[in-house]
Enzyme design. Sequence first.
Site, PDB file in Angstrom:
ATOM      1  N   LYS A   1       0.814  -1.220   0.000  1.00  0.00           N
ATOM      2  CA  LYS A   1       0.000   0.000   0.000  1.00  0.00           C
ATOM      3  C   LYS A   1       0.850   1.273   0.000  1.00  0.00           C
ATOM      4  CE  LYS A   1      -3.934  -2.141  -0.090  1.00  0.00           C
ATOM      5  NZ  LYS A   1      -3.499  -3.457  -0.571  1.00  0.00           N
TER       6      LYS A   1
HETATM    7  C1  LIG Z   1      -9.435  -2.638  -1.857  1.00  0.00           C
HETATM    8  C2  LIG Z   1      -8.850  -3.423  -0.725  1.00  0.00           C
HETATM    9  N1  LIG Z   1      -9.587  -3.606   0.376  1.00  0.00           N
HETATM   10  C3  LIG Z   1      -9.126  -4.288   1.434  1.00  0.00           C
HETATM   11  C4  LIG Z   1      -7.853  -4.811   1.429  1.00  0.00           C
HETATM   12  C5  LIG Z   1      -7.391  -5.585   2.617  1.00  0.00           C
HETATM   13  O1  LIG Z   1      -6.352  -4.931   3.295  1.00  0.00           O
HETATM   14  P1  LIG Z   1      -5.568  -5.688   4.448  1.00  0.00           P
HETATM   15  O2  LIG Z   1      -4.568  -6.575   3.804  1.00  0.00           O
HETATM   16  O3  LIG Z   1      -4.946  -4.575   5.252  1.00  0.00           O
HETATM   17  O4  LIG Z   1      -6.576  -6.447   5.229  1.00  0.00           O
HETATM   18  C6  LIG Z   1      -7.031  -4.631   0.320  1.00  0.00           C
HETATM   19  C7  LIG Z   1      -5.670  -5.191   0.325  1.00  0.00           C
HETATM   20  O5  LIG Z   1      -5.105  -5.681  -0.588  1.00  0.00           O
HETATM   21  C8  LIG Z   1      -7.544  -3.934  -0.798  1.00  0.00           C
HETATM   22  O6  LIG Z   1      -6.806  -3.744  -1.901  1.00  0.00           O
END
Ligand SMILES: Cc1ncc(COP(=O)(O)O)c(C=O)c1O
Length: 382
Positions: free
Chosen positions: A185
């Site tokens: 990210k």
């Molecule tokens: C659009 C979106 N939502 C949620 C997530 C989930 O994030 P996390 O890995 O912090 O749970 C991601 C991660 O890749 C994502 O791209």
Amino acid sequence: MSRTTVPFTVPSFAGEVSDAVVKVLDSGWVTTGPQTAAFEQDFADFLGAPHVVAVASCTTALELCLRAMDLPPGSQVLTPSLTFCGAINAILHAGHRPVLVDIDEDTLVPSPETVAAAAARTTPRAMIVQNQGGYPVDVPALAAAAGLDRTRVVEDAAHGPGAAREGRPVGSESFAACFSFYATKNMPIGEGGAIATVDQDLADRVRAMRLHGMSKDSWKRYLPGGSWRYDVKDIGLKANMTDIQASIGRAQLAALPAWQRARGELVARYDEALDGLPGLTLPQRKLDGVQHAWHLYQVRVPERDALIAELEAAGVATSVHFIPASQMTSYRQILGAQECERVPVTDRVAEELLSLPLYPGLSPDGQDRVVSALTEALRARD
Ligand SMILES: Cc1ncc(COP(=O)(O)O)c(C=O)c1O
């Protein structure tokens, strides 16, 4: 892949991270504690948000916010089909039923029209909206189209740090905006997430719910004068952020504005170099009043899978965001084929989506290699 492949993503880490982590290790307190509280304040200041609660991931943030809404079990929750599976899982783990929403093909996010169409065929009690690739969605317009109060909208802002609409940063006025600090990210910690909210009650609830629902975390219990007693009034998850993660996050946050500028410059270079290539559609637009976070540079191209293989052979790694939920085995079983056929624009556009390398550490030379590999492959098709 050859040794010289241009990677799809490389996390940036600020120089201050190592010292910050060593300090936490030496402090004798490594789990949720003073660094987590300080990171929450720093991130709240960065966003201009009244409250921030740091958690283990964006996925757990989404689930905690949905749980804290106290919806009747099995409630219908609108969600884009073009999203990450974690967001769909969060709805299911919270005990609810996803209702798939189609996208507008210029922005790759649901429009008021597609939301209204999905809301008309069901009785939604809540909605997840998503800032695809870093494009900030118009939350009030989508909430109105769904016939939902803002307190029934959870923003999946995994791609959102650095994005703003009409000068207002994503998360600054949200009932519940959920951020990700996953390795890929814009502000990587490795793993981690945060909930930004204008609502004191929601902040208090998810703060307890991120640690099983305990009325006091161990930092508070072990502080001088603290008591070992606690209660569980609201069943939660094990989803707290550690002080090690938070110390990384604080150092990273200071570097984020410069990284965002670097992303913007890379995007401008891609735009100029790729404009007019045969068959290529450049990323989502409609940028009036919008500050894009440029988490992803998503182009569209026919016969995408063949191009991915050609780029890989030329030493350029790419990715796809996302394989729609409507095409995943489990969700098809749960939702049924009919529901999964209600997102035709998503299914068509998703076949063509291609994410190119975009990260602050991408050198001009690396970016030139991406551009020439893509140019050669597309010209050879012409
Ligand atoms: C659009 C979106 N939502 C949620 C997530 C989930 O994030 P996390 O890995 O912090 O749970 C991601 C991660 O890749 C994502 O791209």
